[in-house]
Every structure is written in structure tokens, then in C-alpha cells.
Write a protein that holds these residues in place. Structure first.
Motif, PDB file in Angstrom:
ATOM      1  N   HIS A 230       0.816  -1.031  -0.044  1.00  0.00           N
ATOM      2  CA  HIS A 230      -0.101  -0.050   0.043  1.00  0.00           C
ATOM      3  C   HIS A 230       0.890   1.249   0.073  1.00  0.00           C
ATOM      4  O   HIS A 230       0.472   2.117  -0.665  1.00  0.00           O
ATOM      5  CB  HIS A 230      -0.814   0.096   1.250  1.00  0.00           C
ATOM      6  N   ALA A 231       1.916   1.295   0.777  1.00  0.00           N
ATOM      7  CA  ALA A 231       2.975   2.154   0.888  1.00  0.00           C
ATOM      8  C   ALA A 231       3.505   2.600  -0.487  1.00  0.00           C
ATOM      9  O   ALA A 231       3.506   3.705  -0.989  1.00  0.00           O
ATOM     10  CB  ALA A 231       3.910   2.133   1.799  1.00  0.00           C
ATOM     11  N   CYS A 232       3.791   1.646  -1.306  1.00  0.00           N
ATOM     12  CA  CYS A 232       4.358   1.861  -2.490  1.00  0.00           C
ATOM     13  C   CYS A 232       3.376   2.424  -3.556  1.00  0.00           C
ATOM     14  O   CYS A 232       3.682   3.586  -4.282  1.00  0.00           O
ATOM     15  CB  CYS A 232       4.898   0.562  -3.128  1.00  0.00           C
ATOM     16  N   ALA A 233       2.171   1.904  -3.546  1.00  0.00           N
ATOM     17  CA  ALA A 233       1.260   2.573  -4.210  1.00  0.00           C
ATOM     18  C   ALA A 233       0.693   3.859  -3.803  1.00  0.00           C
ATOM     19  O   ALA A 233       0.678   4.860  -4.885  1.00  0.00           O
ATOM     20  CB  ALA A 233      -0.111   1.863  -4.318  1.00  0.00           C
ATOM     21  N   THR A 234       0.710   4.054  -2.810  1.00  0.00           N
ATOM     22  CA  THR A 234       0.511   5.595  -2.276  1.00  0.00           C
ATOM     23  C   THR A 234       1.410   6.613  -2.809  1.00  0.00           C
ATOM     24  O   THR A 234       1.038   7.532  -3.080  1.00  0.00           O
ATOM     25  CB  THR A 234       0.180   5.540  -0.692  1.00  0.00           C
ATOM     26  N   MET A 235       2.586   6.300  -2.405  1.00  0.00           N
ATOM     27  CA  MET A 235       3.733   7.339  -3.274  1.00  0.00           C
ATOM     28  C   MET A 235       3.890   7.200  -4.583  1.00  0.00           C
ATOM     29  O   MET A 235       4.250   8.423  -5.109  1.00  0.00           O
ATOM     30  CB  MET A 235       4.970   6.762  -2.560  1.00  0.00           C
ATOM     31  N   LEU A 236       3.453   6.227  -5.249  1.00  0.00           N
ATOM     32  CA  LEU A 236       3.397   6.432  -6.841  1.00  0.00           C
ATOM     33  C   LEU A 236       2.308   7.482  -7.143  1.00  0.00           C
ATOM     34  O   LEU A 236       2.436   8.409  -7.868  1.00  0.00           O
ATOM     35  CB  LEU A 236       3.063   5.145  -7.343  1.00  0.00           C
ATOM     36  N   ILE A 237       1.020   7.346  -6.338  1.00  0.00           N
ATOM     37  CA  ILE A 237      -0.026   8.043  -6.806  1.00  0.00           C
ATOM     38  C   ILE A 237       0.525   9.602  -6.566  1.00  0.00           C
ATOM     39  O   ILE A 237       0.252  10.567  -7.283  1.00  0.00           O
ATOM     40  CB  ILE A 237      -1.336   7.671  -6.129  1.00  0.00           C
ATOM     41  N   VAL A 238       1.153   9.911  -5.354  1.00  0.00           N
ATOM     42  CA  VAL A 238       1.319  11.001  -4.825  1.00  0.00           C
ATOM     43  C   VAL A 238       2.358  11.697  -5.859  1.00  0.00           C
ATOM     44  O   VAL A 238       2.461  12.999  -6.042  1.00  0.00           O
ATOM     45  CB  VAL A 238       1.774  11.451  -3.362  1.00  0.00           C
ATOM     46  N   MET A 239       3.249  11.075  -6.301  1.00  0.00           N
ATOM     47  CA  MET A 239       4.133  11.597  -7.295  1.00  0.00           C
ATOM     48  C   MET A 239       3.840  11.774  -8.690  1.00  0.00           C
ATOM     49  O   MET A 239       4.282  12.312  -9.521  1.00  0.00           O
ATOM     50  CB  MET A 239       5.226  10.281  -7.400  1.00  0.00           C
ATOM     51  N   GLY A 240       2.430  11.490  -8.821  1.00  0.00           N
ATOM     52  CA  GLY A 240       1.633  11.766 -10.105  1.00  0.00           C
ATOM     53  C   GLY A 240       1.673  10.578 -11.206  1.00  0.00           C
ATOM     54  O   GLY A 240       1.402  10.914 -12.231  1.00  0.00           O
ATOM     55  N   VAL A 241       2.251   9.616 -10.590  1.00  0.00           N
ATOM     56  CA  VAL A 241       2.260   8.490 -11.528  1.00  0.00           C
ATOM     57  C   VAL A 241       0.639   8.203 -12.123  1.00  0.00           C
ATOM     58  O   VAL A 241      -0.185   7.974 -11.300  1.00  0.00           O
ATOM     59  CB  VAL A 241       2.731   7.337 -11.099  1.00  0.00           C
ATOM     60  N   HIS A 242       0.436   8.012 -13.385  1.00  0.00           N
ATOM     61  CA  HIS A 242      -0.895   7.756 -13.840  1.00  0.00           C
ATOM     62  C   HIS A 242      -1.509   6.319 -13.330  1.00  0.00           C
ATOM     63  O   HIS A 242      -0.919   5.245 -13.019  1.00  0.00           O
ATOM     64  CB  HIS A 242      -1.003   7.422 -15.381  1.00  0.00           C
ATOM     65  N   PRO A 243      -2.842   6.363 -12.661  1.00  0.00           N
ATOM     66  CA  PRO A 243      -3.607   5.321 -12.166  1.00  0.00           C
ATOM     67  C   PRO A 243      -3.445   3.983 -12.648  1.00  0.00           C
ATOM     68  O   PRO A 243      -3.248   2.759 -12.238  1.00  0.00           O
ATOM     69  CB  PRO A 243      -4.690   5.974 -11.813  1.00  0.00           C
ATOM     70  N   ARG A 244      -3.343   4.130 -13.942  1.00  0.00           N
ATOM     71  CA  ARG A 244      -3.459   2.797 -15.115  1.00  0.00           C
ATOM     72  C   ARG A 244      -1.840   2.146 -14.781  1.00  0.00           C
ATOM     73  O   ARG A 244      -1.625   1.039 -14.662  1.00  0.00           O
ATOM     74  CB  ARG A 244      -3.543   3.274 -16.401  1.00  0.00           C
TER      75      ARG A 244
ATOM     76  N   ILE B 198      -9.266   1.780  -3.414  1.00  0.00           N
ATOM     77  CA  ILE B 198      -8.181   1.457  -2.196  1.00  0.00           C
ATOM     78  C   ILE B 198      -7.283   2.856  -1.823  1.00  0.00           C
ATOM     79  O   ILE B 198      -7.102   2.979  -0.735  1.00  0.00           O
ATOM     80  CB  ILE B 198      -7.112   0.428  -2.631  1.00  0.00           C
ATOM     81  N   TYR B 199      -6.981   3.524  -2.756  1.00  0.00           N
ATOM     82  CA  TYR B 199      -6.277   4.574  -2.496  1.00  0.00           C
ATOM     83  C   TYR B 199      -6.833   5.847  -2.767  1.00  0.00           C
ATOM     84  O   TYR B 199      -6.227   6.890  -2.813  1.00  0.00           O
ATOM     85  CB  TYR B 199      -4.917   4.609  -3.380  1.00  0.00           C
ATOM     86  N   ALA B 200      -8.124   5.870  -2.404  1.00  0.00           N
ATOM     87  CA  ALA B 200      -9.073   7.162  -2.497  1.00  0.00           C
ATOM     88  C   ALA B 200      -8.576   8.217  -1.503  1.00  0.00           C
ATOM     89  O   ALA B 200      -8.623   9.395  -1.602  1.00  0.00           O
ATOM     90  CB  ALA B 200     -10.472   6.788  -2.291  1.00  0.00           C
ATOM     91  N   HIS B 201      -7.947   7.728  -0.330  1.00  0.00           N
ATOM     92  CA  HIS B 201      -7.691   8.441   0.396  1.00  0.00           C
ATOM     93  C   HIS B 201      -6.316   9.575   0.622  1.00  0.00           C
ATOM     94  O   HIS B 201      -6.109  10.582   1.048  1.00  0.00           O
ATOM     95  CB  HIS B 201      -7.151   7.760   1.920  1.00  0.00           C
ATOM     96  N   VAL B 202      -5.664   9.107  -0.738  1.00  0.00           N
ATOM     97  CA  VAL B 202      -4.568  10.113  -1.007  1.00  0.00           C
ATOM     98  C   VAL B 202      -5.012  11.099  -1.966  1.00  0.00           C
ATOM     99  O   VAL B 202      -4.047  11.983  -2.581  1.00  0.00           O
ATOM    100  CB  VAL B 202      -3.303   9.365  -1.489  1.00  0.00           C
ATOM    101  N   LEU B 203      -6.260  10.775  -3.044  1.00  0.00           N
ATOM    102  CA  LEU B 203      -6.335  11.746  -4.078  1.00  0.00           C
ATOM    103  C   LEU B 203      -6.694  13.176  -3.487  1.00  0.00           C
ATOM    104  O   LEU B 203      -6.521  14.250  -4.278  1.00  0.00           O
ATOM    105  CB  LEU B 203      -7.911  11.004  -4.494  1.00  0.00           C
ATOM    106  N   PRO B 204      -7.190  13.596  -2.381  1.00  0.00           N
ATOM    107  CA  PRO B 204      -7.235  14.934  -2.010  1.00  0.00           C
ATOM    108  C   PRO B 204      -6.099  15.471  -2.098  1.00  0.00           C
ATOM    109  O   PRO B 204      -5.941  16.963  -2.614  1.00  0.00           O
ATOM    110  CB  PRO B 204      -7.935  14.917  -0.576  1.00  0.00           C
ATOM    111  N   ARG B 205      -4.613  14.921  -1.652  1.00  0.00           N
ATOM    112  CA  ARG B 205      -3.685  15.420  -1.663  1.00  0.00           C
ATOM    113  C   ARG B 205      -3.030  15.693  -3.143  1.00  0.00           C
ATOM    114  O   ARG B 205      -2.684  16.527  -3.561  1.00  0.00           O
ATOM    115  CB  ARG B 205      -2.542  14.615  -1.046  1.00  0.00           C
ATOM    116  N   VAL B 206      -3.414  14.733  -3.984  1.00  0.00           N
ATOM    117  CA  VAL B 206      -2.995  14.824  -5.406  1.00  0.00           C
ATOM    118  C   VAL B 206      -3.761  15.938  -6.029  1.00  0.00           C
ATOM    119  O   VAL B 206      -3.330  16.667  -6.655  1.00  0.00           O
ATOM    120  CB  VAL B 206      -3.180  13.411  -5.966  1.00  0.00           C
ATOM    121  N   GLN B 207      -4.959  15.914  -5.622  1.00  0.00           N
ATOM    122  CA  GLN B 207      -5.826  17.097  -6.259  1.00  0.00           C
ATOM    123  C   GLN B 207      -5.612  18.478  -5.855  1.00  0.00           C
ATOM    124  O   GLN B 207      -5.236  19.188  -6.648  1.00  0.00           O
ATOM    125  CB  GLN B 207      -7.247  17.148  -5.818  1.00  0.00           C
TER     126      GLN B 207
END
Length: 400
Positions: free
Chosen positions: A323-337, A354-363
Motif C-alpha cells: 500500500h505504501a508503494c502505491a500511495t507514494m506512486l500516486i502522490v508522485m503523479g504516476v498515472h493510476p493505470r 483502495i487509494y482514494a484517501h490520497v486523492l485529496p492531496r493529489v488534487q
């Protein structure tokens, strides 16, 4: 005898001597015998509605049978699940069926199973203090079975999709962001599973996938690694089997740091192999001190030790590295696909839920970036250049 009445397209409808209404419909001929089904009601209108519903089901291809839920589940487990899934999956489905589904609704005819029956079963499981996750799993097993029944025409709808899991809560992974991740990496220095922990955090591999990784799956020339199997304990025996889903079979690019660590790890493994009194050649990348597969429980205990050394909560699981790996990838701006493909999810919706909790930060980062992009860069009046009007000091002409 009761009064018999027939309406056009209504089959046989009659009023019985006890005052109730009854309707019958021919289902066809089997083994030389005409097969009929009956419906009952307090009024003629009620019976007509039930009969018309049967006729619609028949037109939709439903196969009317007195097959019970138990009989169908037994058949589905043996003929479908056992042949198409891993042993561990079959055992889990069979246990949920035997312990929870069959005792509650196994006696019902499959074609007559209703959402009320299923909802009552789930409510009873909650009353029995079964965890919400376990209740969701029970519903998932029944839903999968009824999907097969729907395809075969035994039912006309999947009633398991129409019910709610009592007290259902959305899963939120334990957060491990950049700072805790750095503490964790520092705590793994010199640990015998250091490289393993770095791969779990850096590539988001499942525990079974990383324990089942083989040297033949690693291509040092192209800096890639194939995930082709998973190491699991099944019926008391540690075995390498197929991945969780077809989507879990994937090729992952290896970053330079992990590639270098893997080179060193292989050299060290070869050195241990050369001096060991006994060595079992399994071909696995991560092994015990004698070359055998690592017990999943041993890895979990080692992870708890690392957490304690890093000063992190011991409630964290090894799976939280994924989960940590995925969260950091999403925060880094990596495309969800791309994240979905790295993790081996079968659907992008799984990744996003699963990783909707980090989307506000990405937004927030995204709109901040837009704000910077379109910021007004016109200089303040105090810094502005003098007007370039004509010699008489007249202002520039109107741009129109």
C-alpha cells in the motif's frame, strides 16, 4: 371441485375449495413426462402476476428446477471452482459455503432464493460477531456462485448483488508515507531480509509473489522482472502456485538501485551456497540460510522486528508495504493505470477505491500547479516601465 377459469395467455388458473387461487404452467416434457409448476395466492390478480413473472422468466431462458442452494453450491464447487482455481481458493470457498451459506439458506430452492433470504443470512452473521471482512467474503462467494447459476439459466437474477453487507466500512490501508518509509529503510540495513523488504516497498509486491520469485524470472540485461507465481501454504504444504489473478502475471521494470542490490544479493547467495554444509537448490531469489523457501510466518515475525527498530507501530502488516508503494506512486503523479499494472490489479477501480484517501492531496497539488501555471505575471505598478506614448506625452492609442 374448485372453479376453473382460464384467461388468454394465463395458463390454468382456478380457485381452490379452501378459497385460495392457484395457477399452473407447463414447463415442457422431460423423460416422457409433462412437467408443470404451480403458484398460489389469495386473489386471482396475485396469481396472475406470479404466473406472468414465471412466463417472463421462461422466455428469458430460465431453467425451472427444484435444485436447492446446497445442491448447486456442491456442484459449483466441484465442477467449477476446483477445476479453475487454486487449492487455497477452493478450500476457502468450500469453508464459507459449509460454515455460513448452507446452514442458513442451503435448504431453499435455488430458483426461489430472494434478496430477503440473503440479507437475513448476512444479518445473522453480524449478530454472531463475524468480522465485516468475513461477511463480505461470504457474500462474494455466494455472488460468484449465483453468477454461474445465472449463466446456466437456473436463476434470472443474482440476488446476492442486491443486498448490503451490515455495517460495511470502506477499507483504508495503514498510511506509510515518505518519512516512515525512510525510517523503515534505515531499520532494514544489515538485516538478512534487507533486499526483500526493499523490493516489497519499492515494487509493491505481495508477500506470496516476492517469496515465490525465481532467478529465472529476473532479466538483468533488460532490467526487468516477471511475476509468474506465488508461494503459499496450502493444506499444510508450502507450494508455489499460480498468481492471484491473470492480471497479477506481469513484467516490472527494475530501477537501478534495486537492480544493483539484486546483483549483490545473488553473489552473496552463491557464496553461501558454496560454503554451506547442506543446500537445497530451489531457484528462488529469497531463501532461508540453507536455500529452502522462506516461511511466510517467519517473514511476518522479521517484519515486526524491523518495525520495532524503526519506531513504527507494530500493528502494520507486511502487506502495508504494498500500500505504501502505491500511495507514494500516486502522490508522485504516476498515472493510476500505470500503478494498476505495477501492482497487478485486474481493474483500475480496485486501485482507485483502495487509494482514494490520497486523492485529496493529489488534487491539491494539481490545482496548485495550475495556479502557478496561470499566475498573473504582470509587474506591479511601481515596477512598470514608463508609457511609450508619442513625443507630446499622449498615451498609446486604444488597441482597438
Amino acid at each position: 371441485m374448485g372453479e376453473k377459469r382460464r384467461g388468454r395467455g394465463e395458463g390454468s388458473i382456478f380457485k381452490r375449495e379452501d378459497g385460495t387461487w392457484c395457477a399452473s404452467m407447463t414447463l415442457g416434457v422431460r423423460d416422457g413426462q409433462r412437467r408443470r409448476t404451480y403458484v398460489y395466492g389469495k386473489t386471482r390478480k396475485e396469481v396472475v402476476e406470479k404466473l406472468q413473472a414465471l412466463q417472463r422468466d421462461q422466455a428469458a431462458g430460465a431453467t425451472f428446477t427444484k435444485l436447492t442452494v446446497k445442491a448447486f453450491l456442491d456442484q459449483w464447487l466441484e465442477q467449477t471452482v476446483k477445476r479453475m482455481n487454486r487449492v487455497r481458493t477452493y478450500d476457502k470457498y468450500a469453508a464459507d459455503s459449509a460454515n455460513h451459506i448452507i446452514p442458513a439458506i442451503g435448504h431453499h430452492q435455488l430458483a426461489k432464493l430472494t434478496p430477503d433470504h440473503v440479507q437475513a443470512m448476512l444479518n445473522q452473521l453480524e449478530d454472531a460477531k463475524l468480522s465485516h471482512r468475513s461477511i463480505r467474503n461470504v457474500r462474494a462467494v455466494l455472488r460468484a456462485a449465483l453468477n454461474r447459476a445465472l449463466r446456466f439459466g437456473y436463476v434470472t437474477r443474482n440476488v446476492a448483488t442486491l443486498v448490503d453487507v451490515p455495517g460495511e466500512v470502506t477499507f483504508q490501508p495503514e498510511p506509510i508515507d515518505e518519512d516512515p518509509a525512510k525510517h523503515l529503510i534505515a531499520a532494514t540495513k544489515g538485516h538478512r531480509f534487507e533486499v526483500l523488504f526493499r523490493f516489497a516497498l519499492g515494487l509493491g509486491l505481495r508477500k506470496g509473489e516476492i517469496l515465490g520469485l525465481r532467478w529465472e524470472d529476473v532479466d538483468f540485461a533488460t532490467a526487468t522482472m516477471k511475476i509468474t507465481g506465488s508461494l503459499q501454504r496450502q493444506r499444510g504444504k508450502l507450494e508455489r502456485s499460480a498468481t492471484k489473478t491473470d492480471a497479477s502475471v506481469r513484467t516490472i521494470a527494475l530501477p537501478p538501485t534495486l537492480l544493483a542490490m539484486l546483483h549483490t544479493h545473488r553473489e552473496q547467495q552463491e557464496e553461501r551456497r558454496a560454503v554451506a554444509d547442506r543446500w537445497t537448490d530451489t531457484g528462488l531469489v529469497f531463501t532461508s540460510s540453507v536455500g529452502t523457501a522462506i516461511e511466510p510466518s517467519d517473514l511476518s515475525r522479521a517484519f515486526k522486528q524491523v518495525l520495532k527498530r524503526a519506531g513504527l507501530p507494530e500493528r502494520l502488516r507486511f502487506h502495508d508495504l504494498r500500500h505504501a508503494c502505491a500511495t507514494m506512486l500516486i502522490v508522485m503523479g504516476v498515472h493510476p493505470r500505470v500503478v494498476m499494472e505495477i501492482l497487478g490489479h485486474s481493474q483500475i477501480g480496485t486501485t482507485m477505491n483502495i487509494y482514494a484517501h490520497v486523492l485529496p492531496r493529489v488534487q491539491r497539488d494539481a490545482v496548485t500547479g495550475l495556479d502557478t501555471l496561470f499566475a498573473d505575471d504582470t509587474p506591479d505598478d511601481d515596477d512598470a516601465e514608463p508609457s511609450t506614448g508619442d513625443a507630446e506625452g499622449e498615451p498609446d492609442a486604444d488597441p482597438e
